[in-house]
Design a protein around this motif. Structure first.
Motif, PDB file in Angstrom:
ATOM      1  N   ASP A 129       0.826  -1.134   0.050  1.00  0.00           N
ATOM      2  CA  ASP A 129      -0.008   0.015   0.158  1.00  0.00           C
ATOM      3  C   ASP A 129       0.861   1.119  -0.099  1.00  0.00           C
ATOM      4  O   ASP A 129       1.131   2.125   0.904  1.00  0.00           O
ATOM      5  CB  ASP A 129      -0.918  -0.022   1.130  1.00  0.00           C
ATOM      6  N   ASP A 131       0.586   4.214  -1.330  1.00  0.00           N
ATOM      7  CA  ASP A 131       0.101   5.534  -1.399  1.00  0.00           C
ATOM      8  C   ASP A 131      -0.582   6.003   0.157  1.00  0.00           C
ATOM      9  O   ASP A 131      -0.754   7.309   0.491  1.00  0.00           O
ATOM     10  CB  ASP A 131      -1.055   5.845  -2.237  1.00  0.00           C
ATOM     11  N   ARG A 132      -0.888   5.047   0.986  1.00  0.00           N
ATOM     12  CA  ARG A 132      -1.222   5.195   2.433  1.00  0.00           C
ATOM     13  C   ARG A 132      -0.439   4.871   3.603  1.00  0.00           C
ATOM     14  O   ARG A 132      -0.362   5.298   4.725  1.00  0.00           O
ATOM     15  CB  ARG A 132      -2.821   4.674   2.462  1.00  0.00           C
ATOM     16  N   GLU A 308     -13.833  -2.999   0.548  1.00  0.00           N
ATOM     17  CA  GLU A 308     -12.697  -3.265  -0.729  1.00  0.00           C
ATOM     18  C   GLU A 308     -13.089  -4.517  -1.107  1.00  0.00           C
ATOM     19  O   GLU A 308     -13.500  -5.679  -0.617  1.00  0.00           O
ATOM     20  CB  GLU A 308     -11.430  -3.100  -0.158  1.00  0.00           C
ATOM     21  N   ARG A 326     -14.536   4.271  -6.138  1.00  0.00           N
ATOM     22  CA  ARG A 326     -13.156   4.511  -6.572  1.00  0.00           C
ATOM     23  C   ARG A 326     -12.297   3.235  -6.506  1.00  0.00           C
ATOM     24  O   ARG A 326     -12.607   2.394  -6.341  1.00  0.00           O
ATOM     25  CB  ARG A 326     -12.500   5.464  -5.794  1.00  0.00           C
ATOM     26  N   GLU A 327     -11.017   3.605  -7.045  1.00  0.00           N
ATOM     27  CA  GLU A 327     -10.219   2.468  -7.124  1.00  0.00           C
ATOM     28  C   GLU A 327      -8.667   2.820  -6.300  1.00  0.00           C
ATOM     29  O   GLU A 327      -8.225   3.923  -6.711  1.00  0.00           O
ATOM     30  CB  GLU A 327      -9.524   1.962  -8.515  1.00  0.00           C
ATOM     31  N   LEU A 328      -8.107   1.778  -5.426  1.00  0.00           N
ATOM     32  CA  LEU A 328      -6.909   2.215  -5.082  1.00  0.00           C
ATOM     33  C   LEU A 328      -5.961   1.309  -6.034  1.00  0.00           C
ATOM     34  O   LEU A 328      -6.228   0.375  -6.488  1.00  0.00           O
ATOM     35  CB  LEU A 328      -6.852   1.688  -3.663  1.00  0.00           C
ATOM     36  N   ARG A 329      -4.615   1.380  -5.805  1.00  0.00           N
ATOM     37  CA  ARG A 329      -3.612   0.733  -6.190  1.00  0.00           C
ATOM     38  C   ARG A 329      -2.690  -0.192  -5.371  1.00  0.00           C
ATOM     39  O   ARG A 329      -2.240   0.659  -4.270  1.00  0.00           O
ATOM     40  CB  ARG A 329      -2.809   1.536  -7.325  1.00  0.00           C
ATOM     41  N   SER A 330      -2.314  -1.275  -5.494  1.00  0.00           N
ATOM     42  CA  SER A 330      -1.210  -1.753  -4.732  1.00  0.00           C
ATOM     43  C   SER A 330      -0.262  -1.941  -5.544  1.00  0.00           C
ATOM     44  O   SER A 330      -0.059  -1.873  -6.715  1.00  0.00           O
ATOM     45  CB  SER A 330      -1.713  -3.253  -4.232  1.00  0.00           C
TER      46      SER A 330
END
Length: 394
Positions: A129, A131-132, A308, A326-330
């Motif tokens: 993860d 970005d977070r 998620e 929305r979408e997150l990225r790993s």
């Protein structure tokens, strides 16, 4: 000075169960997949090619972090490659060091690996993860030992965030998407009476609408693979012991047709596994769309802020995107010593093929979107490694 202890068996790791639990409770990622119980259940069904390699980081005799890794053999065009990676295998979206001292744990673990290079060819840290949680720690840890990591997108993670009531949530969906959702529900209702049973292992007994044992019996109808069924049952029981299981089963005319195995986290749910049977006149994405709608409605009623999805099948991904907001990225970070010839060749290949990734800031959002708008072969579930690194996710 950090001391790193390598553990290669679950029996030996049992010594650190209490330390693991305490560190997990203080970590920034309190996911079921990062508990000792997850690894224990995972290892009971692990393929024969797996080798356990858990690194315990200690300072002054006290355990300050744990880096769980496994070695698995991956077939490539260069032959078999031994990949050192996280023990997730598609069972979730995120992974990393256990405990609040993730940067120190990762740095100590990588420094240990730089001096202990036998038994593996390539280090591949996926499900990060960036970005977070990670915020550049993985790259820094690699560079501090003189290794240059290749950074790539690993997964696109659909997320549904709630605001208001269920009807208000539906009212914010685009009309074309809402039309497809309604069509999926109509197709299911055409086959018979649709019902949904739900179990959540929370301290609040009001969430225990149904018996866990009764619902788990229906999984046998939905999962033809005996080994997979055993693995899923172990994970369900382990998650329930940790009060982190959410299980939903959908029925048509009282016959189980689909199920979702989810794990509870601080903000909501992570739908990790979806099972379903073929139903005449209903396309698989439609069936899963209806199932996920039931799961989301139940999650909202239980007070979840977001859900998620960890989609492995194309049908699951298509349905999840119908509901996501929305979408997150790993991300994945791959590196190896130059002395590992096969690993170095693969690393150079991926470094050449991978587009440069840009961190998002208010000033570069436009350029970032352009940079991230990659061809499907580079941002698919299997990632840019599809042709010569095809089995690293499984």
């Amino acid at each position: 000075m950090f001391q790193v202890i390598e553990v290669n068996t679950i029996q030996e790791l049992e010594t650190y169960r209490l330390s693991w639990q305490e560190l997990w409770g203080r970590g920034r990622q309190r996911r079921f997949q990062m508990t000792f119980e997850w690894l224990e259940a995972y290892w009971q069904s692990a393929p024969a090619d797996r080798e356990l390699k858990v690194l315990i980081a200690a300072l002054g005799g006290k355990v300050i972090g744990i880096l769980p890794l496994v070695v698995k053999t991956v077939e490539t065009r260069l032959g078999a490659v031994r990949v050192l990676t996280y023990p997730l295998d598609g069972g979730g979206n995120w992974y990393g060091p256990i405990g609040p001292n993730s940067a120190a744990t990762l740095a100590a673990g990588l420094r240990y690996l730089s001096s202990n290079r036998n038994g593996w060819d390539l280090l591949d840290l996926t499900y990060t993860d960036r970005d977070r949680i990670d915020l550049g720690r993985s790259c820094t840890a690699f560079r501090n030992i003189g290794w240059k990591p290749v950074e790539r997108i690993w997964k696109q993670v659909p997320v549904t965030e709630f605001s208001g009531t269920w009807q208000e949530f539906l009212g914010r969906k685009r009309q074309d998407v809402l039309k497809k959702i309604n069509q999926a529900e109509a197709a299911s209702q055409h086959r018979g009476v649709v019902s949904f049973k739900h179990y959540r292992s929370a301290n609040n007994a009001s969430f225990r609408d149904n018996s866990l044992s009764d619902l788990m019996e229906h999984l046998e109808v939905l999962c033809a693979d005996g080994n997979e069924l055993k693995q899923l049952r172990r994970r369900c029981l382990a998650a329930d012991n940790q009060q982190l299981l959410d299980l939903g089963v959908m029925f048509i005319d009282r016959r189980p047709v689909a199920a979702a195995i989810s794990f509870v986290n601080e903000s909501g749910l992570e739908v990790a596994h979806v099972l379903y049977n073929d139903v005449p006149d209903i396309e698989s994405p439609q069936l899963i769309t209806v199932l996920l709608g039931k799961v989301l409605n139940s999650a909202l009623a239980s007070g979840s802020q977001d859900v998620e999805f960890a989609p492995m099948q194309a049908e699951f991904l298509k349905a999840a995107r119908m509901w996501s907001t929305r979408e997150l990225r790993s991300y994945r970070y791959t590196s190896c010593p130059l002395s590992h010839v096969k690993g170095s060749l693969l690393l150079n290949y991926h470094a050449f093929r991978s587009p440069k990734l840009v961190y998002r800031t208010p000033q570069n959002q436009t350029s970032t979107r352009k940079a991230m708008n990659l061809p499907s072969k580079r941002t698919s579930d299997t990632g840019p490694h599809l042709k010569i690194f095809r089995n690293s996710a499984e």
